[in-house]
Scaffold this motif. Structure first.
Motif, PDB file in Angstrom:
ATOM      1  N   PHE A   1       8.489  28.048  -9.133  1.00 19.48           N
ATOM      2  CA  PHE A   1       9.191  28.186 -10.411  1.00 19.48           C
ATOM      3  C   PHE A   1      10.680  28.517 -10.226  1.00 19.48           C
ATOM      4  O   PHE A   1      11.445  28.451 -11.183  1.00 19.48           O
ATOM      5  CB  PHE A   1       8.528  29.245 -11.294  1.00 19.48           C
ATOM      6  CG  PHE A   1       8.223  30.532 -10.577  1.00 19.48           C
ATOM      7  CD1 PHE A   1       9.177  31.510 -10.418  1.00 19.48           C
ATOM      8  CD2 PHE A   1       6.958  30.735 -10.050  1.00 19.48           C
ATOM      9  CE1 PHE A   1       8.888  32.676  -9.749  1.00 19.48           C
ATOM     10  CE2 PHE A   1       6.652  31.902  -9.384  1.00 19.48           C
ATOM     11  CZ  PHE A   1       7.622  32.882  -9.219  1.00 19.48           C
ATOM     12  N   ASN A   2      11.100  28.896  -9.021  1.00 23.31           N
ATOM     13  CA  ASN A   2      12.523  29.119  -8.761  1.00 23.31           C
ATOM     14  C   ASN A   2      12.979  28.371  -7.501  1.00 23.31           C
ATOM     15  O   ASN A   2      13.929  28.778  -6.847  1.00 23.31           O
ATOM     16  CB  ASN A   2      12.864  30.611  -8.685  1.00 23.31           C
ATOM     17  CG  ASN A   2      12.147  31.355  -7.570  1.00 23.31           C
ATOM     18  OD1 ASN A   2      11.601  30.757  -6.648  1.00 23.31           O
ATOM     19  ND2 ASN A   2      12.147  32.669  -7.658  1.00 23.31           N
ATOM     20  N   GLU A   3      12.277  27.292  -7.207  1.00 25.97           N
ATOM     21  CA  GLU A   3      12.591  26.416  -6.080  1.00 25.97           C
ATOM     22  C   GLU A   3      12.600  27.169  -4.746  1.00 25.97           C
ATOM     23  O   GLU A   3      13.330  26.815  -3.836  1.00 25.97           O
ATOM     24  CB  GLU A   3      13.908  25.680  -6.314  1.00 25.97           C
ATOM     25  CG  GLU A   3      13.855  24.793  -7.541  1.00 25.97           C
ATOM     26  CD  GLU A   3      15.155  24.067  -7.825  1.00 25.97           C
ATOM     27  OE1 GLU A   3      16.091  24.141  -7.003  1.00 25.97           O
ATOM     28  OE2 GLU A   3      15.226  23.418  -8.874  1.00 25.97           O
ATOM     29  N   TRP A   4      11.779  28.227  -4.646  1.00 21.92           N
ATOM     30  CA  TRP A   4      11.622  29.025  -3.430  1.00 21.92           C
ATOM     31  C   TRP A   4      12.957  29.600  -2.957  1.00 21.92           C
ATOM     32  O   TRP A   4      13.204  29.730  -1.765  1.00 21.92           O
ATOM     33  CB  TRP A   4      10.943  28.209  -2.328  1.00 21.92           C
ATOM     34  CG  TRP A   4       9.550  27.817  -2.709  1.00 21.92           C
ATOM     35  CD1 TRP A   4       9.149  26.646  -3.273  1.00 21.92           C
ATOM     36  CD2 TRP A   4       8.366  28.606  -2.565  1.00 21.92           C
ATOM     37  NE1 TRP A   4       7.800  26.649  -3.503  1.00 21.92           N
ATOM     38  CE2 TRP A   4       7.289  27.850  -3.072  1.00 21.92           C
ATOM     39  CE3 TRP A   4       8.106  29.886  -2.063  1.00 21.92           C
ATOM     40  CZ2 TRP A   4       5.976  28.315  -3.087  1.00 21.92           C
ATOM     41  CZ3 TRP A   4       6.793  30.350  -2.076  1.00 21.92           C
ATOM     42  CH2 TRP A   4       5.749  29.567  -2.587  1.00 21.92           C
ATOM     43  N   LYS A   5      13.822  29.980  -3.900  1.00 19.51           N
ATOM     44  CA  LYS A   5      15.134  30.545  -3.567  1.00 19.51           C
ATOM     45  C   LYS A   5      15.061  32.071  -3.554  1.00 19.51           C
ATOM     46  O   LYS A   5      14.928  32.695  -4.610  1.00 19.51           O
ATOM     47  CB  LYS A   5      16.195  30.090  -4.564  1.00 19.51           C
ATOM     48  CG  LYS A   5      16.514  28.620  -4.462  1.00 19.51           C
ATOM     49  CD  LYS A   5      17.615  28.232  -5.399  1.00 19.51           C
ATOM     50  CE  LYS A   5      17.879  26.750  -5.314  1.00 19.51           C
ATOM     51  NZ  LYS A   5      18.864  26.327  -6.299  1.00 19.51           N
ATOM     52  N   PRO A   6      15.169  32.695  -2.388  1.00 20.37           N
ATOM     53  CA  PRO A   6      15.161  34.158  -2.301  1.00 20.37           C
ATOM     54  C   PRO A   6      16.301  34.773  -3.113  1.00 20.37           C
ATOM     55  O   PRO A   6      17.391  34.217  -3.196  1.00 20.37           O
ATOM     56  CB  PRO A   6      15.364  34.429  -0.806  1.00 20.37           C
ATOM     57  CG  PRO A   6      14.876  33.189  -0.129  1.00 20.37           C
ATOM     58  CD  PRO A   6      15.246  32.067  -1.068  1.00 20.37           C
TER      59      PRO A   6
ATOM     60  N   GLY B   1      14.108  41.990   6.050  1.00 20.11           N
ATOM     61  CA  GLY B   1      13.629  41.679   7.393  1.00 20.11           C
ATOM     62  C   GLY B   1      12.809  40.411   7.463  1.00 20.11           C
ATOM     63  O   GLY B   1      12.035  40.216   8.391  1.00 20.11           O
ATOM     64  N   ASP B   2      12.952  39.533   6.460  1.00 19.19           N
ATOM     65  CA  ASP B   2      12.222  38.265   6.406  1.00 19.19           C
ATOM     66  C   ASP B   2      10.712  38.482   6.407  1.00 19.19           C
ATOM     67  O   ASP B   2       9.963  37.747   7.036  1.00 19.19           O
ATOM     68  CB  ASP B   2      12.646  37.356   7.567  1.00 19.19           C
ATOM     69  CG  ASP B   2      12.328  35.891   7.284  1.00 19.19           C
ATOM     70  OD1 ASP B   2      12.359  35.482   6.107  1.00 19.19           O
ATOM     71  OD2 ASP B   2      12.035  35.152   8.249  1.00 19.19           O
ATOM     72  N   TYR B   3      10.275  39.530   5.702  1.00 15.40           N
ATOM     73  CA  TYR B   3       8.851  39.875   5.598  1.00 15.40           C
ATOM     74  C   TYR B   3       8.262  39.232   4.348  1.00 15.40           C
ATOM     75  O   TYR B   3       8.573  39.629   3.225  1.00 15.40           O
ATOM     76  CB  TYR B   3       8.695  41.397   5.558  1.00 15.40           C
ATOM     77  CG  TYR B   3       7.285  41.862   5.293  1.00 15.40           C
ATOM     78  CD1 TYR B   3       6.251  41.577   6.180  1.00 15.40           C
ATOM     79  CD2 TYR B   3       6.983  42.594   4.146  1.00 15.40           C
ATOM     80  CE1 TYR B   3       4.953  42.004   5.931  1.00 15.40           C
ATOM     81  CE2 TYR B   3       5.693  43.026   3.892  1.00 15.40           C
ATOM     82  CZ  TYR B   3       4.690  42.729   4.775  1.00 15.40           C
ATOM     83  OH  TYR B   3       3.409  43.143   4.526  1.00 15.40           O
ATOM     84  N   TRP B   4       7.445  38.210   4.526  1.00  8.90           N
ATOM     85  CA  TRP B   4       6.780  37.499   3.438  1.00  8.90           C
ATOM     86  C   TRP B   4       5.384  38.090   3.245  1.00  8.90           C
ATOM     87  O   TRP B   4       4.677  38.354   4.216  1.00  8.90           O
ATOM     88  CB  TRP B   4       6.632  36.024   3.769  1.00  8.90           C
ATOM     89  CG  TRP B   4       7.914  35.262   3.778  1.00  8.90           C
ATOM     90  CD1 TRP B   4       8.766  35.116   4.837  1.00  8.90           C
ATOM     91  CD2 TRP B   4       8.480  34.532   2.689  1.00  8.90           C
ATOM     92  NE1 TRP B   4       9.833  34.342   4.466  1.00  8.90           N
ATOM     93  CE2 TRP B   4       9.683  33.966   3.153  1.00  8.90           C
ATOM     94  CE3 TRP B   4       8.094  34.312   1.372  1.00  8.90           C
ATOM     95  CZ2 TRP B   4      10.505  33.185   2.358  1.00  8.90           C
ATOM     96  CZ3 TRP B   4       8.905  33.533   0.566  1.00  8.90           C
ATOM     97  CH2 TRP B   4      10.090  32.973   1.053  1.00  8.90           C
ATOM     98  N   PHE B   5       4.962  38.263   1.985  1.00 11.74           N
ATOM     99  CA  PHE B   5       3.612  38.743   1.732  1.00 11.74           C
ATOM    100  C   PHE B   5       3.129  38.255   0.369  1.00 11.74           C
ATOM    101  O   PHE B   5       3.915  37.844  -0.486  1.00 11.74           O
ATOM    102  CB  PHE B   5       3.527  40.270   1.854  1.00 11.74           C
ATOM    103  CG  PHE B   5       4.371  41.033   0.862  1.00 11.74           C
ATOM    104  CD1 PHE B   5       3.797  41.627  -0.250  1.00 11.74           C
ATOM    105  CD2 PHE B   5       5.733  41.190   1.058  1.00 11.74           C
ATOM    106  CE1 PHE B   5       4.561  42.352  -1.149  1.00 11.74           C
ATOM    107  CE2 PHE B   5       6.505  41.912   0.171  1.00 11.74           C
ATOM    108  CZ  PHE B   5       5.919  42.496  -0.932  1.00 11.74           C
ATOM    109  N   ASN B   6       1.812  38.284   0.200  1.00 11.80           N
ATOM    110  CA  ASN B   6       1.176  37.812  -1.025  1.00 11.80           C
ATOM    111  C   ASN B   6       0.868  38.966  -1.967  1.00 11.80           C
ATOM    112  O   ASN B   6       0.903  40.132  -1.582  1.00 11.80           O
ATOM    113  CB  ASN B   6      -0.112  37.060  -0.695  1.00 11.80           C
ATOM    114  CG  ASN B   6       0.168  35.738  -0.039  1.00 11.80           C
ATOM    115  OD1 ASN B   6       1.144  35.068  -0.348  1.00 11.80           O
ATOM    116  ND2 ASN B   6      -0.671  35.350   0.899  1.00 11.80           N
TER     117      ASN B   6
END
Length: 91
Positions: A32-37, A70-75
């Motif tokens: 929904f936001n084009e995967w833009k951090p 820290g580039d930590y991705w989580f669900n």
């Protein structure tokens, strides 16, 4: 945690996390936001959590994840998982 509020033709979804878990800035990133951090960064609320609300089209399906420092991705534990490893949200 996800909070939903149905509106005419759209659903407002509030993405909620504890104040310090994980520490530092966190944004919700998805199709929904084009995967833009950084587009939808969570901000502190009076109750001690942090959140951001995003208006999404009603009757749609979305993939998302959180991105912390820290580039930590989580669900999101309250969302359904997908085979691709992302969280799933149906509005």
């Amino acid at each position: 945690m996800l909070e939903r509020d149905g509106r005419e033709g759209r659903t407002e979804v509030t993405f909620v996390l504890p104040a310090d878990t994980p520490p530092g800035p966190v944004s919700v990133v998805g199709d929904f936001n084009e995967w833009k951090p950084g587009t939808h960064e969570l901000t502190p609320r009076p109750d001690g959590t942090r959140a951001v609300t995003v208006a999404l089209a009603a009757a749609a399906s979305h993939s998302f994840r959180y991105l912390a420092a820290g580039d930590y991705w989580f669900n999101d534990d309250s969302a359904e998982g997908r085979p691709d490893g992302n969280s799933h949200l149906a509005t």
